[in-house]
Every structure is written in structure tokens, then in C-alpha cells.
Design a protein around this motif. Structure first.
Motif, PDB file in Angstrom:
ATOM      1  N   ASN A 131       8.232  17.565  15.395  1.00 26.13           N
ATOM      2  CA  ASN A 131       8.989  17.879  16.607  1.00 26.13           C
ATOM      3  C   ASN A 131      10.437  18.256  16.335  1.00 26.13           C
ATOM      4  OD1 ASN A 131       6.751  17.353  18.242  1.00 26.13           O
ATOM      5  ND2 ASN A 131       7.169  15.159  18.184  1.00 26.13           N
ATOM      6  N   LYS A 132      10.756  18.562  15.106  1.00 23.97           N
ATOM      7  CA  LYS A 132      12.125  18.951  14.769  1.00 23.97           C
ATOM      8  C   LYS A 132      12.237  20.473  14.744  1.00 23.97           C
ATOM      9  CE  LYS A 132      13.105  14.863  12.063  1.00 23.97           C
ATOM     10  NZ  LYS A 132      13.658  14.059  13.067  1.00 23.97           N
ATOM     11  N   THR A 133      13.425  20.953  15.058  1.00 27.63           N
ATOM     12  CA  THR A 133      13.651  22.396  15.016  1.00 27.63           C
ATOM     13  C   THR A 133      13.805  22.834  13.559  1.00 27.63           C
ATOM     14  OG1 THR A 133      16.022  22.069  15.268  1.00 27.63           O
ATOM     15  CG2 THR A 133      14.757  22.456  17.272  1.00 27.63           C
TER      16      THR A 133
ATOM     17  N   ALA B  39      23.906  20.979  13.276  1.00 30.80           N
ATOM     18  CA  ALA B  39      25.221  20.760  13.877  1.00 30.80           C
ATOM     19  C   ALA B  39      26.050  22.037  13.847  1.00 30.80           C
ATOM     20  CB  ALA B  39      25.941  19.634  13.155  1.00 30.80           C
ATOM     21  N   ILE B  40      26.013  22.745  12.732  1.00 30.59           N
ATOM     22  CA  ILE B  40      26.781  24.001  12.632  1.00 30.59           C
ATOM     23  C   ILE B  40      26.170  25.064  13.533  1.00 30.59           C
ATOM     24  CG2 ILE B  40      27.431  25.868  11.058  1.00 30.59           C
ATOM     25  CD1 ILE B  40      27.718  23.776   8.881  1.00 30.59           C
ATOM     26  N   ASN B  41      24.852  25.147  13.591  1.00 36.18           N
ATOM     27  CA  ASN B  41      24.208  26.114  14.474  1.00 36.18           C
ATOM     28  C   ASN B  41      24.557  25.838  15.931  1.00 36.18           C
ATOM     29  OD1 ASN B  41      23.017  27.316  12.306  1.00 36.18           O
ATOM     30  ND2 ASN B  41      21.017  26.378  12.607  1.00 36.18           N
ATOM     31  N   LYS B  42      24.549  24.567  16.319  1.00 39.74           N
ATOM     32  CA  LYS B  42      24.877  24.207  17.701  1.00 39.74           C
ATOM     33  C   LYS B  42      26.340  24.517  17.996  1.00 39.74           C
ATOM     34  CE  LYS B  42      22.712  20.867  19.363  1.00 39.74           C
ATOM     35  NZ  LYS B  42      22.097  19.592  19.687  1.00 39.74           N
ATOM     36  N   PHE B  43      27.227  24.295  17.028  1.00 36.80           N
ATOM     37  CA  PHE B  43      28.642  24.562  17.223  1.00 36.80           C
ATOM     38  C   PHE B  43      28.883  26.045  17.494  1.00 36.80           C
ATOM     39  CE2 PHE B  43      32.718  25.890  15.355  1.00 36.80           C
ATOM     40  CZ  PHE B  43      33.579  25.146  16.153  1.00 36.80           C
ATOM     41  N   PHE B  44      28.199  26.920  16.753  1.00 35.27           N
ATOM     42  CA  PHE B  44      28.436  28.346  16.913  1.00 35.27           C
ATOM     43  C   PHE B  44      27.645  28.977  18.059  1.00 35.27           C
ATOM     44  CE2 PHE B  44      29.932  28.010  12.472  1.00 35.27           C
ATOM     45  CZ  PHE B  44      31.181  28.573  12.654  1.00 35.27           C
TER      46      PHE B  44
END
Length: 91
Positions: free
Chosen positions: A74-76, A82-87
């Protein structure tokens, strides 16, 4: 003779090569041992080979659904979430 080989290969520049080859050999060895020991389709002994084709769906499902697969189910598929979410998050 052996000191010439040691001088050529035992340099700090060759250590990443040793690590990469060692990791590849380790992964291959792990896969080989895993398949020989617990794969339901691999039969090493003569008695097991004589059994023919077995319908052991439960054992095959147990082999397929191992711990690592259950852990990442169930993980992406991101390397650095964290870096992907930040950008990508519009704040």
C-alpha cells in the motif's frame, strides 16, 4: 606475482566495484536458495519429482505473498516521498 595482483586490485578506487559485484552475487545467492528451499514448483528430491503436477494453490499463494511484498503493497512507488510532496504540493 601475487603482490602485483594485490597492487592492481586492492586499491581504494576498486572498492565500489567489489561492493557492486558482492551485492549482485548476494542477491543471486539469496534468490537461488529461496527458490530451492521454499518454491512450491521446484522439486529437488526424486520422490517429490515423481509426484507430477500438484494443485497446491495455498502453498503457491504463501510463496508469492512474502513479507516484503506485504510490506510495500500500500505504499506509493516513490524514492523520496518528502521531497516529491514538497515540490508537488501547492502551498
Amino acid at each position: 606475482m601475487s603482490s602485483a595482483v594485490a597492487q592492481r586490485w586492492l586499491r581504494p578506487e576498486a572498492y565500489p566495484l567489489f561492493i557492486a559485484v558482492g551485492a549482485a552475487v548476494g542477491i543471486c545467492g539469496f534468490t537461488l536458495v529461496r527458490n530451492i528451499c521454499i518454491n512450491p514448483e521446484v522439486r529437488v528430491t526424486k520422490e517429490n519429482r515423481a509426484a507430477g503436477v500438484l494443485d497446491n494453490h495455498e502453498e503457491g499463494e504463501k510463496y508469492k505473498e512474502h513479507y516484503l511484498r506485504k510490506l510495500v503493497r500500500n505504499k506509493t512507488p516513490e524514492i523520496m516521498p518528502a521531497i516529491n510532496k514538497f515540490f508537488t504540493d501547492p502551498n
